[in-house]
Design a protein around this motif. Structure first.
Motif, short mmCIF file in Angstrom:
data_model
loop_
_atom_site.label_atom_id
_atom_site.label_comp_id
_atom_site.label_asym_id
_atom_site.label_seq_id
_atom_site.Cartn_x
_atom_site.Cartn_y
_atom_site.Cartn_z
N TYR A 3 0.84 -1.20 0.00
CA TYR A 3 0.00 0.00 0.00
C TYR A 3 0.88 1.25 0.00
O TYR A 3 0.61 2.21 -0.74
N ASN A 4 1.90 1.26 0.82
CA ASN A 4 2.82 2.41 0.87
C ASN A 4 3.54 2.60 -0.46
O ASN A 4 3.75 3.72 -0.91
N TYR A 5 3.90 1.48 -1.08
CA TYR A 5 4.57 1.55 -2.38
C TYR A 5 3.66 2.18 -3.42
O TYR A 5 4.07 3.04 -4.20
N LEU A 6 2.37 1.73 -3.43
CA LEU A 6 1.41 2.29 -4.38
C LEU A 6 1.12 3.76 -4.07
O LEU A 6 0.92 4.57 -4.98
N LYS A 7 1.06 4.08 -2.81
CA LYS A 7 0.78 5.45 -2.39
C LYS A 7 1.86 6.41 -2.89
O LYS A 7 1.57 7.54 -3.31
N ASN A 9 3.85 5.71 -5.54
CA ASN A 9 4.02 5.58 -6.98
C ASN A 9 2.66 5.80 -7.65
O ASN A 9 1.92 4.85 -7.91
N LYS A 10 2.31 7.03 -7.94
CA LYS A 10 0.99 7.38 -8.48
C LYS A 10 0.74 6.77 -9.86
O LYS A 10 -0.37 6.35 -10.16
N LEU A 12 1.89 3.91 -11.14
CA LEU A 12 1.60 2.48 -11.00
C LEU A 12 0.19 2.27 -10.45
O LEU A 12 -0.55 1.42 -10.94
N SER A 13 -0.19 3.03 -9.45
CA SER A 13 -1.53 2.87 -8.89
C SER A 13 -2.61 3.26 -9.90
O SER A 13 -3.66 2.63 -9.97
N LEU A 14 -2.34 4.26 -10.72
CA LEU A 14 -3.28 4.64 -11.78
C LEU A 14 -3.39 3.53 -12.82
O LEU A 14 -4.49 3.21 -13.30
N ILE A 16 -2.88 0.26 -12.33
CA ILE A 16 -3.60 -0.87 -11.71
C ILE A 16 -5.09 -0.56 -11.66
O ILE A 16 -5.93 -1.40 -11.98
N LEU A 17 -5.43 0.65 -11.28
CA LEU A 17 -6.83 1.06 -11.22
C LEU A 17 -7.47 1.02 -12.60
O LEU A 17 -8.61 0.56 -12.76
#
Length: 142
Positions: A3-7, A9-10, A12-14, A16-17
């Motif tokens: 979660y911290n890694y995704l938080k 790395n915007k 990467l989280s975008l 995945i979403l």
């Protein structure tokens, strides 16, 4: 930690979403398309059986529903066609799984309905030999 890694790395989280939303959208389209095949239980099963040719249970359930719908059919010719179609699916189920007890009993009952007494008798005897505790198959054979 993920979660911290995704938080942090915007991008990467975008990504995945976005993939998740695309996946959900594809599933929605598949569901909507399937709804058009679902006029009634028989129409849905007639479509599904094409993809389940090696499933004895699918053929059994489709045949059972064909018989149920044939009994409600007012047109005698249509009812007969449904029953003949049910026979072929019951036989396919037995071909896939020769010891399918319920299919033997249901097909024997259908044969009686179609006035094919000898075939029904043979199936009832076969069912009784398979399960001697189910004495109704022997009674029906008599």
């Amino acid at each position: 930690w993920f979660y911290n890694y995704l938080k942090n790395n915007k991008l990467l989280s975008l990504a995945i979403l976005s993939v998740a939303f695309i996946y959900i959208f594809i599933l929605m389209i598949i569901t909507v398309n399937r709804n058009f095949q679902w006029k009634n239980q028989l129409s849905l099963m007639s479509n599904d059986i094409k993809h389940l040719d090696n499933s004895a249970q699918a053929h059994n359930m489709y045949a059972f529903n064909l018989v149920e719908y044939s009994l409600k059919e007012r047109n005698k010719q249509e009812a007969f066609i449904k029953k003949q179609n049910a026979v072929s699916h019951y036989l396919r189920a037995l071909h896939i799984y020769p010891d399918f007890f319920n299919v033997k009993i249901d097909l024997a009952g259908l044969y009686i309905n179609l006035n094919e007494i000898e075939k029904a008798y043979n199936l009832y005897v076969s069912a009784y030999q398979q399960d001697t505790t189910f004495y109704l198959s022997l009674l029906n054979a008599a």
